[in-house]
Design an enzyme around this catalytic site. Sequence first.
Site, PDB file in Angstrom:
ATOM      1  N   HIS A  27     -32.576 -46.678  -8.980  1.00 25.84           N
ATOM      2  CA  HIS A  27     -33.696 -46.095  -8.227  1.00 25.84           C
ATOM      3  C   HIS A  27     -34.071 -44.690  -8.684  1.00 25.84           C
ATOM      4  O   HIS A  27     -35.130 -44.184  -8.309  1.00 25.84           O
ATOM      5  CB  HIS A  27     -33.372 -46.102  -6.724  1.00 25.84           C
ATOM      6  CG  HIS A  27     -34.567 -46.318  -5.859  1.00 25.84           C
ATOM      7  ND1 HIS A  27     -34.480 -46.631  -4.519  1.00 25.84           N
ATOM      8  CD2 HIS A  27     -35.902 -46.269  -6.133  1.00 25.84           C
ATOM      9  CE1 HIS A  27     -35.716 -46.759  -4.019  1.00 25.84           C
ATOM     10  NE2 HIS A  27     -36.589 -46.537  -4.975  1.00 25.84           N
ATOM     11  N   ASP A  78     -31.804 -41.785  -0.282  1.00 23.73           N
ATOM     12  CA  ASP A  78     -31.962 -41.246  -1.641  1.00 23.73           C
ATOM     13  C   ASP A  78     -32.516 -39.821  -1.613  1.00 23.73           C
ATOM     14  O   ASP A  78     -33.353 -39.444  -2.434  1.00 23.73           O
ATOM     15  CB  ASP A  78     -32.842 -42.176  -2.500  1.00 23.73           C
ATOM     16  CG  ASP A  78     -32.169 -43.507  -2.772  1.00 23.73           C
ATOM     17  OD1 ASP A  78     -30.964 -43.657  -2.471  1.00 23.73           O
ATOM     18  OD2 ASP A  78     -32.847 -44.428  -3.285  1.00 23.73           O
ATOM     19  N   ASP A  87     -36.274 -50.898  -3.027  1.00 25.02           N
ATOM     20  CA  ASP A  87     -34.862 -50.988  -3.419  1.00 25.02           C
ATOM     21  C   ASP A  87     -34.320 -52.283  -2.817  1.00 25.02           C
ATOM     22  O   ASP A  87     -34.317 -52.456  -1.594  1.00 25.02           O
ATOM     23  CB  ASP A  87     -34.135 -49.761  -2.856  1.00 25.02           C
ATOM     24  CG  ASP A  87     -32.671 -49.680  -3.272  1.00 25.02           C
ATOM     25  OD1 ASP A  87     -32.049 -50.745  -3.494  1.00 25.02           O
ATOM     26  OD2 ASP A  87     -32.145 -48.564  -3.347  1.00 25.02           O
ATOM     27  N   HIS A  97     -30.783 -46.823   1.909  1.00 27.58           N
ATOM     28  CA  HIS A  97     -30.390 -45.419   1.727  1.00 27.58           C
ATOM     29  C   HIS A  97     -31.613 -44.505   1.773  1.00 27.58           C
ATOM     30  O   HIS A  97     -32.734 -44.971   1.560  1.00 27.58           O
ATOM     31  CB  HIS A  97     -29.703 -45.246   0.370  1.00 27.58           C
ATOM     32  CG  HIS A  97     -28.603 -46.231   0.111  1.00 27.58           C
ATOM     33  ND1 HIS A  97     -28.817 -47.427  -0.542  1.00 27.58           N
ATOM     34  CD2 HIS A  97     -27.291 -46.209   0.435  1.00 27.58           C
ATOM     35  CE1 HIS A  97     -27.670 -48.095  -0.607  1.00 27.58           C
ATOM     36  NE2 HIS A  97     -26.720 -47.386  -0.015  1.00 27.58           N
ATOM     37  N   ASP A 107     -35.514 -49.160   1.662  1.00 28.32           N
ATOM     38  CA  ASP A 107     -34.188 -48.816   1.143  1.00 28.32           C
ATOM     39  C   ASP A 107     -33.179 -48.764   2.295  1.00 28.32           C
ATOM     40  O   ASP A 107     -33.516 -48.333   3.397  1.00 28.32           O
ATOM     41  CB  ASP A 107     -34.272 -47.414   0.491  1.00 28.32           C
ATOM     42  CG  ASP A 107     -33.206 -47.178  -0.577  1.00 28.32           C
ATOM     43  OD1 ASP A 107     -32.083 -47.702  -0.427  1.00 28.32           O
ATOM     44  OD2 ASP A 107     -33.506 -46.465  -1.546  1.00 28.32           O
ATOM     45  N   HIS A 156     -29.310 -41.718  -8.609  1.00 29.60           N
ATOM     46  CA  HIS A 156     -30.102 -42.675  -7.822  1.00 29.60           C
ATOM     47  C   HIS A 156     -30.025 -42.398  -6.322  1.00 29.60           C
ATOM     48  O   HIS A 156     -30.778 -42.997  -5.552  1.00 29.60           O
ATOM     49  CB  HIS A 156     -29.742 -44.142  -8.147  1.00 29.60           C
ATOM     50  CG  HIS A 156     -28.449 -44.631  -7.559  1.00 29.60           C
ATOM     51  ND1 HIS A 156     -28.184 -45.973  -7.367  1.00 29.60           N
ATOM     52  CD2 HIS A 156     -27.346 -43.964  -7.147  1.00 29.60           C
ATOM     53  CE1 HIS A 156     -26.971 -46.106  -6.848  1.00 29.60           C
ATOM     54  NE2 HIS A 156     -26.438 -44.922  -6.717  1.00 29.60           N
ATOM     55  N   GLU A 182     -32.824 -51.642  -8.511  1.00 31.62           N
ATOM     56  CA  GLU A 182     -31.426 -51.847  -8.097  1.00 31.62           C
ATOM     57  C   GLU A 182     -30.959 -53.307  -8.136  1.00 31.62           C
ATOM     58  O   GLU A 182     -29.924 -53.636  -7.554  1.00 31.62           O
ATOM     59  CB  GLU A 182     -31.148 -51.215  -6.720  1.00 31.62           C
ATOM     60  CG  GLU A 182     -31.309 -49.686  -6.679  1.00 31.62           C
ATOM     61  CD  GLU A 182     -30.157 -48.912  -7.332  1.00 31.62           C
ATOM     62  OE1 GLU A 182     -29.061 -49.487  -7.519  1.00 31.62           O
ATOM     63  OE2 GLU A 182     -30.376 -47.724  -7.667  1.00 31.62           O
ATOM     64  N   ASP A 226     -31.612 -53.285  -2.122  1.00 41.99           N
ATOM     65  CA  ASP A 226     -30.517 -53.206  -1.144  1.00 41.99           C
ATOM     66  C   ASP A 226     -31.012 -53.020   0.287  1.00 41.99           C
ATOM     67  O   ASP A 226     -30.209 -53.010   1.228  1.00 41.99           O
ATOM     68  CB  ASP A 226     -29.464 -52.162  -1.544  1.00 41.99           C
ATOM     69  CG  ASP A 226     -29.932 -50.715  -1.480  1.00 41.99           C
ATOM     70  OD1 ASP A 226     -30.760 -50.377  -0.622  1.00 41.99           O
ATOM     71  OD2 ASP A 226     -29.434 -49.914  -2.299  1.00 41.99           O
TER      72      ASP A 226
HETATM   73  N1  LIG Z   1     -30.716 -46.047  -4.867  1.00 39.19           N
HETATM   74  C1  LIG Z   1     -29.531 -46.257  -4.309  1.00 39.19           C
HETATM   75  N2  LIG Z   1     -29.024 -47.445  -4.261  1.00 39.19           N
HETATM   76  N3  LIG Z   1     -28.901 -45.180  -3.844  1.00 39.19           N
HETATM   77  C2  LIG Z   1     -27.586 -45.225  -3.275  1.00 39.19           C
HETATM   78  C3  LIG Z   1     -27.145 -43.853  -2.868  1.00 39.19           C
HETATM   79  C4  LIG Z   1     -25.761 -43.864  -2.297  1.00 39.19           C
HETATM   80  C5  LIG Z   1     -25.283 -42.524  -1.786  1.00 39.19           C
HETATM   81  N4  LIG Z   1     -26.126 -42.052  -0.724  1.00 39.19           N
HETATM   82  C6  LIG Z   1     -25.221 -41.503  -2.916  1.00 39.19           C
HETATM   83  O1  LIG Z   1     -25.871 -40.494  -2.879  1.00 39.19           O
HETATM   84  O2  LIG Z   1     -24.527 -41.711  -3.866  1.00 39.19           O
HETATM   85 MN   LIG Z   2     -32.622 -46.469  -3.361  1.00 39.29          MN
HETATM   86 MN   LIG Z   3     -30.475 -48.197  -1.729  1.00 45.64          MN
END
Ligand SMILES: NC(=[NH2+])NCCC[C@H](N)C(=O)O
Ligand SMILES: [Mn+2]
Ligand SMILES: [Mn+2]
Length: 303
Positions: A100, A128, A230, A126, A124, A141, A275, A232
């Site tokens: 991402h 990010d 994303d 998350h 997402d 990411h 992702e 996920d």
């Molecule tokens: N694009 C994603 N899948 N990001 C996941 C981030 C996970 C976690 N918050 C980190 O900063 O490492």
């Molecule tokens: Mn993401």
């Molecule tokens: Mn994510």
Amino acid sequence: MDALEVGILGVPMDLGSSRRGTDMGPSAIRYARLTEVLRQVGHQVRDFGNLDVPVAESLDAGNPRLKHIEAIEPVWRVLADRVARLAGERRVPLVLGGDHSLAVGSIGGLLAAGWDDLGVLWFDAHADFNDTATTPSGNVHGMPVACIVGQGSAELLAHTRWLPRYLPAERLVMIGLRDVDPGEREKLRESGIMTYTMQQIDELGIAEVTRRALQYLHGRGARRLYVSFDMDVVDPDVAPGVGTPVVGGLTYRESHLAMEIVAESGLLAGMEVVEVNPIRDVLNRTAEVAVALVASAFGKRIL
Ligand SMILES: NC(=[NH2+])NCCC[C@H](N)C(=O)O
Ligand SMILES: [Mn+2]
Ligand SMILES: [Mn+2]
């Protein structure tokens, strides 16, 4: 939806994640018949192939709070150029990830193309929204939103000087949040970014949430919509092939309904799917879900 000229760009990059494998995402998505499916929906599609991305194993990660940034930033710049060029040719960019972190390049390209009416829907698990001060992992990411809206440590933003400008925080809405780091959460509260967590989706329903998000962006001047998806955000039972799975995500139908409402808005001007990690997938199921979701976003209807 009117017929669009779609331009596909693959970004086989996994440098922003500590888990290898999202570099194979573009291949897996193409193998799931992306082009054919979009043509069946009625669009003109041209695949511009992949960007050149260095292989993680050939590199040293460097700064542990900003791993691989020396390799990632040049990919951002090239991607921004390519996306800006597509936009200049009135093609609708469809970017295949890749981790991402690439969103800094894709959205940066739209800003470079002068899209001052851009709004972003960020699907997402998350946020990010980490930076070098809050990151628990050093993985880039986890930081693209901080770069895109220009809210982050000077150490991170030093790598965004090539951006023509930042996206106003009120032009980005996050949907599907369920895994936010402590420092990130505090930053997010003060950021001016609109968020819809899984709790709000459970309470309001994904249709209401998606409509509210679109209305919010429209009310703040957004007339062209970019969807940063994303994989996920989808529940790992449905989409197991992702780098950082989190339980409790969108169902298959919730994901589709969100994309169907995006299509109905008539505002879709670009999209990325990121992702997808084929190493963790089961018989390419996640890439197939990704293609089906893109089709819904681009106007595929049940009847
Ligand atoms: N694009 C994603 N899948 N990001 C996941 C981030 C996970 C976690 N918050 C980190 O900063 O490492
Ligand atoms: Mn993401
Ligand atoms: Mn994510």
